[in-house]
Every structure is written in structure tokens, then in C-alpha cells.
Design a protein around this motif. Structure first.
Motif, PDB file in Angstrom:
ATOM      1  N   GLU A   1       3.986 -12.303  10.899  1.00 38.15           N
ATOM      2  CA  GLU A   1       4.974 -11.263  10.627  1.00 38.15           C
ATOM      3  C   GLU A   1       5.598 -11.402   9.244  1.00 38.15           C
ATOM      4  N   THR A   2       5.708 -12.608   8.750  1.00 40.80           N
ATOM      5  CA  THR A   2       6.263 -12.844   7.419  1.00 40.80           C
ATOM      6  C   THR A   2       5.502 -12.049   6.367  1.00 40.80           C
ATOM      7  N   TYR A   3       4.181 -11.972   6.522  1.00 40.01           N
ATOM      8  CA  TYR A   3       3.358 -11.265   5.547  1.00 40.01           C
ATOM      9  C   TYR A   3       3.572  -9.756   5.607  1.00 40.01           C
ATOM     10  N   PHE A   4       3.863  -9.237   6.785  1.00 47.47           N
ATOM     11  CA  PHE A   4       4.184  -7.817   6.902  1.00 47.47           C
ATOM     12  C   PHE A   4       5.504  -7.505   6.203  1.00 47.47           C
ATOM     13  N   ARG A   5       6.482  -8.390   6.364  1.00 49.07           N
ATOM     14  CA  ARG A   5       7.763  -8.168   5.701  1.00 49.07           C
ATOM     15  C   ARG A   5       7.601  -8.214   4.177  1.00 49.07           C
ATOM     16  N   GLU A   6       6.785  -9.129   3.695  1.00 51.01           N
ATOM     17  CA  GLU A   6       6.539  -9.212   2.250  1.00 51.01           C
ATOM     18  C   GLU A   6       5.860  -7.941   1.747  1.00 51.01           C
ATOM     19  N   ALA A   7       4.904  -7.434   2.515  1.00 50.94           N
ATOM     20  CA  ALA A   7       4.209  -6.205   2.125  1.00 50.94           C
ATOM     21  C   ALA A   7       5.163  -5.016   2.129  1.00 50.94           C
ATOM     22  N   GLU A   8       6.072  -4.982   3.083  1.00 49.92           N
ATOM     23  CA  GLU A   8       7.049  -3.895   3.139  1.00 49.92           C
ATOM     24  C   GLU A   8       7.957  -3.909   1.916  1.00 49.92           C
ATOM     25  N   GLU A   9       8.333  -5.099   1.454  1.00 49.39           N
ATOM     26  CA  GLU A   9       9.149  -5.218   0.250  1.00 49.39           C
ATOM     27  C   GLU A   9       8.408  -4.627  -0.952  1.00 49.39           C
ATOM     28  N   LYS A  10       7.130  -4.973  -1.081  1.00 50.60           N
ATOM     29  CA  LYS A  10       6.326  -4.482  -2.205  1.00 50.60           C
ATOM     30  C   LYS A  10       6.090  -2.979  -2.092  1.00 50.60           C
TER      31      LYS A  10
ATOM     32  N   GLU B   1      10.132   3.264  -5.242  1.00 49.49           N
ATOM     33  CA  GLU B   1      11.548   3.258  -5.631  1.00 49.49           C
ATOM     34  C   GLU B   1      11.946   4.516  -6.412  1.00 49.49           C
ATOM     35  N   ASN B   2      10.988   5.225  -6.981  1.00 42.59           N
ATOM     36  CA  ASN B   2      11.305   6.457  -7.711  1.00 42.59           C
ATOM     37  C   ASN B   2      11.501   7.654  -6.782  1.00 42.59           C
ATOM     38  N   TYR B   3      11.198   7.452  -5.497  1.00 42.20           N
ATOM     39  CA  TYR B   3      11.292   8.561  -4.552  1.00 42.20           C
ATOM     40  C   TYR B   3      12.408   8.394  -3.529  1.00 42.20           C
ATOM     41  N   GLU B   4      12.632   7.153  -3.069  1.00 44.45           N
ATOM     42  CA  GLU B   4      13.640   6.916  -2.037  1.00 44.45           C
ATOM     43  C   GLU B   4      14.196   5.503  -2.141  1.00 44.45           C
ATOM     44  N   THR B   5      15.346   5.288  -1.494  1.00 43.42           N
ATOM     45  CA  THR B   5      15.930   3.951  -1.455  1.00 43.42           C
ATOM     46  C   THR B   5      15.079   3.042  -0.572  1.00 43.42           C
ATOM     47  N   LYS B   6      15.244   1.751  -0.753  1.00 35.85           N
ATOM     48  CA  LYS B   6      14.489   0.790   0.051  1.00 35.85           C
ATOM     49  C   LYS B   6      14.778   0.986   1.534  1.00 35.85           C
ATOM     50  N   ASN B   7      16.041   1.196   1.887  1.00 36.63           N
ATOM     51  CA  ASN B   7      16.401   1.367   3.291  1.00 36.63           C
ATOM     52  C   ASN B   7      15.704   2.577   3.897  1.00 36.63           C
ATOM     53  N   LYS B   8      15.660   3.671   3.145  1.00 38.76           N
ATOM     54  CA  LYS B   8      15.011   4.895   3.630  1.00 38.76           C
ATOM     55  C   LYS B   8      13.509   4.675   3.772  1.00 38.76           C
TER      56      LYS B   8
ATOM     57  N   ASP C   1      11.957   1.831   4.315  1.00 36.31           N
ATOM     58  CA  ASP C   1      11.746   0.966   5.482  1.00 36.31           C
ATOM     59  C   ASP C   1      11.838   1.759   6.780  1.00 36.31           C
ATOM     60  N   GLN C   2      12.844   2.608   6.881  1.00 36.01           N
ATOM     61  CA  GLN C   2      13.047   3.392   8.100  1.00 36.01           C
ATOM     62  C   GLN C   2      11.886   4.350   8.350  1.00 36.01           C
ATOM     63  N   GLU C   3      11.464   5.028   7.298  1.00 37.03           N
ATOM     64  CA  GLU C   3      10.393   6.017   7.451  1.00 37.03           C
ATOM     65  C   GLU C   3       9.050   5.355   7.737  1.00 37.03           C
ATOM     66  N   LEU C   4       8.822   4.199   7.146  1.00 42.49           N
ATOM     67  CA  LEU C   4       7.580   3.480   7.427  1.00 42.49           C
ATOM     68  C   LEU C   4       7.529   3.047   8.891  1.00 42.49           C
ATOM     69  N   PHE C   5       8.637   2.545   9.400  1.00 42.10           N
ATOM     70  CA  PHE C   5       8.671   2.125  10.808  1.00 42.10           C
ATOM     71  C   PHE C   5       8.438   3.317  11.732  1.00 42.10           C
TER      72      PHE C   5
ATOM     73  N   LEU D   1      -2.704   2.383   6.791  1.00 44.37           N
ATOM     74  CA  LEU D   1      -2.761   3.836   6.917  1.00 44.37           C
ATOM     75  C   LEU D   1      -1.365   4.437   7.040  1.00 44.37           C
ATOM     76  N   SER D   2      -0.489   3.750   7.745  1.00 49.11           N
ATOM     77  CA  SER D   2       0.888   4.238   7.876  1.00 49.11           C
ATOM     78  C   SER D   2       1.629   4.165   6.554  1.00 49.11           C
ATOM     79  N   MET D   3       1.365   3.134   5.760  1.00 47.39           N
ATOM     80  CA  MET D   3       1.978   3.057   4.424  1.00 47.39           C
ATOM     81  C   MET D   3       1.519   4.221   3.559  1.00 47.39           C
ATOM     82  N   ILE D   4       0.229   4.518   3.583  1.00 50.96           N
ATOM     83  CA  ILE D   4      -0.299   5.616   2.771  1.00 50.96           C
ATOM     84  C   ILE D   4       0.304   6.950   3.205  1.00 50.96           C
ATOM     85  N   GLU D   5       0.347   7.184   4.509  1.00 50.35           N
ATOM     86  CA  GLU D   5       0.908   8.434   5.016  1.00 50.35           C
ATOM     87  C   GLU D   5       2.390   8.551   4.689  1.00 50.35           C
ATOM     88  N   SER D   6       3.121   7.439   4.788  1.00 50.56           N
ATOM     89  CA  SER D   6       4.548   7.442   4.437  1.00 50.56           C
ATOM     90  C   SER D   6       4.742   7.732   2.961  1.00 50.56           C
TER      91      SER D   6
END
Length: 233
Positions: free
Chosen positions: A23-32, A38-45, A47-51, A70-75
Motif C-alpha cells: 500500500e505504501t507504493y500506492f500512496r507514493e504513486a498518488e502523491e506523484k 496540480e495545474n488543474y486541481e488541488t491535491k485534496n480534490k 485524491d478524492q476524485e481518484l478514489f 486506468l483509473s488514474m488516466i480516466e481521472s
């Protein structure tokens, strides 16, 4: 908590965040990923939309890195109103590939536990996720020789466990499951009459969280996997 494990003949292990880091690696990927958008939305937004996207896609893609990619690409497409450049899509794909190809990092004490328990018990792996990825990780882990059977489940619900135990001719009162998720590794196992041990990992996917009122603490919780040797050796 003192529990009677004298009838146990088969011990099942979750894989991700029970045998090795995941799970640590998923969190690191989410940060990246958030940094890429960052030019489109805040980090919090982001994260929420990806989930949300992961949850919407779960029935289609199942669990694992490929579905996450695939979910990252779609988000990214949605959050950018389809303006995200191809270069960013390539970077997202590379995030997933980096996760897939990472060396397997065993958790502390795992091999010692398996070595000792394999002398007395039949050991199996019961995990969920992408079949190819989980098989690859198990091979890289060097732990294959300790297990009589490996099963990658589409999900970990009562029916999944019951069908598998029936197929393997394992009696529920002779089975013990060890894992880091109360939702996936403990509660469904106890609900079918088997025993379960919870070994929490410091990072847990939000999808695996359950409210305190959803369980009664009638299971054994350990700080480390090594502590199981006090109960099974």
C-alpha cells in the motif's frame, strides 16, 4: 486475547501488506499523480476524485495496479476536461509500470515465520488483485517454496472464502487466516466459522477501512507477524 488454535491444520496468509509492502507504493504513486495534475486541481480534490474513480471502476477492473493505472488516466481526463497532454498520460503509465517492476520488500520476520510454521502446518496464500502481478510478486519474494497452494481471488467475501475452502477440502474449524485487513482478511473468515488473526499495517487503503462498531474485537490482533509463533509453534 487467548484463543484456542489447537485444531488448526491450515494457515492462510494474505499477501500485500502482510507478507510484503504494497500500500505504501500506492500512496507514493498518488502523491506523484496529484503533482502531475496540480495545474488543474488541488491535491485534496485529485485524491478524492481518484478514489471515487477507483470505486466506480472496481467491478470492471478489479483490484490491482493495472486497474489503478486506468483509473488514474480516466481521472486525469475528467479533472482536466480532456485537456491533459499525451506526455502526462505517458507519465501516468510509467507510474504504474514502476509499481509493477519494483523489487518485493518482505516485511520483518516473514520468512522466519513461514519457515517455522511450514514444519507443522499446511500454508496457503489467499490474496486478491491482478493474477499476473501477484504471481510475479510471489516469485520475486522467494517464498513460493513454503506454500502448498496460492489463490488470487477476485474479492474476499464470505462466499469466496467458503467456496475455496470447500474446493481445497479444508474444514473451517481447522483453518486460520492471517492478514492486515479487518474487512477482507478477518471478518468474512470469522463469519464462516474459521479463525482469523489481524496484523495491522501502518498504511491502509480507504476502501478497507471499517467503523469500530462493525467488529467486536473477538479476534486476535498482533503488532507483528512474528508474534503468531507464540500461538502456533
Amino acid at each position: 486475547m487467548e484463543l484456542d488454535f489447537s485444531n488448526i491444520k491450515v494457515v492462510g496468509f494474505d499477501a500485500d501488506d502482510t507478507l510484503w509492502v504494497n500500500e505504501t507504493y500506492f500512496r507514493e504513486a498518488e502523491e506523484k499523480f496529484a503533482a502531475l495534475l496540480e495545474n488543474y486541481e488541488t491535491k485534496n480534490k485529485v485524491d478524492q476524485e481518484l478514489f471515487k474513480m477507483e470505486m466506480n471502476n472496481l467491478e470492471l477492473y478489479g483490484y490491482g495496479i493495472k486497474g489503478f493505472m486506468l483509473s488514474m488516466i480516466e481521472s486525469a481526463m475528467e479533472l482536466s476536461n480532456n485537456n491533459v497532454p499525451p506526455e502526462t498520460i505517458t507519465e501516468i503509465l510509467n507510474l504504474g509500470k514502476e509499481m509493477i517492476t519494483r523489487p518485493v520488500e518482505l516485511l520483518q520476520g516473514v520468512e522466519e515465520v513461514l519457515q517455522k510454521l511450514a514444519r507443522k502446518y499446511r500454508l496457503i496464500v489467499l490474496t486478491k488483485g491482478d493474477l499476473l502481478d501477484q504471481e510475479r510478486k510471489l516469485e520475486r519474494s522467494g517464498l513460493t517454496r513454503y506454500f502448498h497452494h496460492v489463490e488470487v481471488l477476485s474479492d474476499k467475501k464470505e462466499e469466496n472464502y467458503k467456496n475455496l475452502l470447500d474446493h481445497l477440502e479444508i474444514k473451517t474449524n481447522e483453518f486460520l487466516m492471517i492478514g492486515n485487513s479487518l474487512k477482507s482478511d478477518v471478518l468474512p473468515i470469522m463469519n464462516i466459522g474459521a479463525k482469523a488473526v489481524h496484523v495491522p499495517f501502518h498504511t491502509t487503503w480507504a476502501h478497507e477501512h471499517i467503523a469500530p462498531e462493525e467488529h467486536d474485537n473477538s479476534h486476535l490482533t498482533l503488532n507483528t507477524l512474528s508474534e503468531i509463533l507464540k500461538y502456533l509453534e
